[in-house]
Design an enzyme around this catalytic site. Sequence first.
Site, PDB file in Angstrom:
ATOM      1  N   THR A 584      51.791  37.512  50.087  1.00  0.00           N
ATOM      2  CA  THR A 584      52.478  38.617  50.746  1.00  0.00           C
ATOM      3  C   THR A 584      51.456  39.655  51.200  1.00  0.00           C
ATOM      4  O   THR A 584      51.741  40.444  52.097  1.00  0.00           O
ATOM      5  CB  THR A 584      53.500  39.297  49.814  1.00  0.00           C
ATOM      6  OG1 THR A 584      52.853  39.583  48.553  1.00  0.00           O
ATOM      7  CG2 THR A 584      54.699  38.399  49.570  1.00  0.00           C
ATOM      8  N   LYS A 588      51.242  42.299  54.601  1.00  0.00           N
ATOM      9  CA  LYS A 588      50.962  43.741  54.588  1.00  0.00           C
ATOM     10  C   LYS A 588      49.837  44.073  55.566  1.00  0.00           C
ATOM     11  O   LYS A 588      49.900  45.064  56.297  1.00  0.00           O
ATOM     12  CB  LYS A 588      50.560  44.196  53.180  1.00  0.00           C
ATOM     13  CG  LYS A 588      51.614  43.978  52.108  1.00  0.00           C
ATOM     14  CD  LYS A 588      51.005  44.179  50.704  1.00  0.00           C
ATOM     15  CE  LYS A 588      51.919  43.617  49.629  1.00  0.00           C
ATOM     16  NZ  LYS A 588      51.199  43.463  48.332  1.00  0.00           N
TER      17      LYS A 588
HETATM   18  C1  LIG Z   1      50.824  42.423  47.634  1.00  0.00           C
HETATM   19  C2  LIG Z   1      50.110  42.542  46.363  1.00  0.00           C
HETATM   20  C3  LIG Z   1      49.643  41.395  45.719  1.00  0.00           C
HETATM   21  C4  LIG Z   1      49.801  40.001  46.300  1.00  0.00           C
HETATM   22  O1  LIG Z   1      48.716  39.741  47.145  1.00  0.00           O
HETATM   23  P1  LIG Z   1      48.402  38.231  47.640  1.00  0.00           P
HETATM   24  O2  LIG Z   1      47.279  38.435  48.595  1.00  0.00           O
HETATM   25  O3  LIG Z   1      49.646  37.769  48.323  1.00  0.00           O
HETATM   26  O4  LIG Z   1      48.034  37.463  46.450  1.00  0.00           O
HETATM   27  C5  LIG Z   1      48.970  41.530  44.523  1.00  0.00           C
HETATM   28  N1  LIG Z   1      48.751  42.740  43.977  1.00  0.00           N
HETATM   29  C6  LIG Z   1      49.180  43.877  44.578  1.00  0.00           C
HETATM   30  C7  LIG Z   1      48.891  45.192  43.936  1.00  0.00           C
HETATM   31  C8  LIG Z   1      49.873  43.817  45.785  1.00  0.00           C
HETATM   32  O5  LIG Z   1      50.303  44.952  46.352  1.00  0.00           O
END
Ligand SMILES: *Cc1c(COP(=O)(O)O)cnc(C)c1O
Length: 750
Positions: A584, A588
Amino acid sequence: MEFLTGRFLGNIAINMKKYDAVREVIEELGIDYNELENAEKDPGLGNGGLGRLAACFLDSLSTLQYPAYGCGIRYHYGIFEQRIENGYQVEKPDNWLENGDIWGVKRQEYAVEIKFGGRVTPVRKPDGNFKFIAENYQSVMAVPYDYPIPGYGTNTVNTLRLWDSAAKNSFDLQSFNKGDYSKSLEEQNLASTLTEVLYPADEFISGKELRLKQQYFFISATLQRVLNRFSEMHSDFNMLPDKVQFQLNDTHPTVAVAELMRLLVDEYNLQWNDAWDITRKVCSYTNHTIMSEALEKWPIELFSRLLPRIYMIVEEINRRFCALLITRFGDDPIKIRNMAIVADGQVRMAYLAIVGSHSVNGVAAIHTEILKNQELRDFYDIYPEKFNNKTNGITQRRWLAHCNPLLSKHITDTIGDTWITDLSKLEGLLPYTEDAVFLDKFMDTKRQNKIVLSNYIMTKTGVSVDPDSIFDIQVKRLHEYKRQLLNVFHILDLYNQLKTNPALDILPRTFIFGAKSAASYRMAKLIIKLINSVADLVNNDKVIDGRIKVLFMENYNVSMAEMLIPAADVSEQISTAGKEASGTGNMKFMLNGALTIGTLDGANVEILEEVGKDNIFIFGLTADEAIKMARDGSYAPWDIYNINHSVRAVLTQLINGVLSPDDHYLFKDLYDALLSGWGGARADEYFVLKDFDSYVKTQKMVNGKYKNKNAWAKSALINVAKSGKFSSDRTIEQYAKEIWDLKKVEIKMQ
Ligand SMILES: *Cc1c(COP(=O)(O)O)cnc(C)c1O
């Protein structure tokens, strides 16, 4: 079991459409608003993407006016606070409740009792059915704390309900006789340890007794409360699936299948077949990973000792399921052993979840296909109708409106603010890819965010970074499959090239990492040390002269993500294809105008579909290729070592003391893992060396594009404009329609 909410204040103000008013009033009182927001501790009640997804879903549920609860545990200590000392990760306790709990409301009136262990005896009742008498068990109280989740611009305020444990009898110890006294002490001890800590492992589950207790604790509490409330209003349990749906976020809450059976059969006197029918209609399961280390399995000895009645029920579910398998496949012992819920001395929670649910979903298209065709193929064969995909999403309220006010304002000034509740509206930005004035301002918001981050980096680390360099960011949990190592090897290769040819004309780049490693994950911790050693080497080399900078940002969490992501030019999404269920973080970054360099893995595949191949940098093995190579054993990393000079140079730096003058062996385990295999794993299990060449070449294309400011700005804008699909609002609409059959409830104010 996890909700990684991040701070509440700013998002509650935004969702109430009172952000500017709150800010103004606070400033009028002579308080720095940003300082006030920063005073709130991040509730780190999750590890990474899985917990953050649950938090985004709650925001979407409220915004879309769906009535829903998040149900979890009020861990007294969230995910550890990470410090970097001498380049190494050091874990410090995260006492997020230290200064009080501003948002949680204790609901003592909903407390319920939870029983563990003891002995269960069946006693035949006059009607011929059995009653199960529990004796000698330990019990604790579960007390809920409710946290408000207001929707954006709606009157809906859903509840995040986190259960805390409390002792049943905290006083009056003297009045107990001797046996009760020690039992009471044990129960107090259990109550005080049960909800103490979040297990800080991501994609890696170790079968700890206390974790299973935590799972049963919050599941039993939730189900008891739900059935109490249901039975106050209805008497026909066949209506339960119309009124209640449980979405199991990975296998962590899967004991719900057996606990619901227990409550329906033992407490509410339903017949097994009726209870089973209801249970399957009520439960649905989301699979989050195909990493075998993350699949929860519990030793029978532990499971049956801790949850004796639940184990009896799991055994009966398994007996009936195996009988079904025999009618399907004959008595093929291998097939049955492979699929049984209880086998090889273990209870397999994923299989219990599949058998006990009406829906099994993956979290990105490619992930669901891998589940259907490989990982869970046998189950797909017998339950094809259960399998479906729900590609993950993120809430634009936190991941654009709150974290990137400059870009938000520029977008709203141009196309209005409807994107806040309908992210597909960002497509209205597409015509502006030809508008020089818009693009200038668009890229200026990025530059402003980079300046803010540069200043923060200077105050926190003392390292000066150039806001006009490319900000290349990889932030996510540290895991070998996520391949931070590949990123590091690219940096070392760049360094080597500049050392050989100092006049080389390269674009300045700032490489930023943020990642927590599980405390017990040796390789991951060594990679953190490696990143910091490379940073020391590169940042202080006169020949490099600041053209590349490497930073490891301490204690990556939601608030840190909110600062880093708006400042990113390049988003690193470079997992071994087939291993990242969705990701995810990738979404972002896209939403904030970064370009992705990534593999054809997880949601990257769907990001490519949305933006087109000219607006993303795809490299490396496909999932099919990686899966095939892993299976046939044809991959020989030594061949790459011998043929590829750059790879050989980088690998040699792991053992020649350049990175660790005092200890040439410091990184030898990494070297061995890549070339020979380590700890029983295949050599280069995650195909770092295999994908190196393709990655380096693709990074050169990133540079090429960045040189053309206009082309870059256009691609960045297309990424923003095409991110609509990745709103968690879209994901939640799909869960509501396709799994829960849930209708919106509009709350009218008098
Ligand atoms: C979105 C998010 C993740 C997930 O990141 P990936 O790149 O999808 O593994 C992990 N930690 C935090 C704090 C996040 O905001």
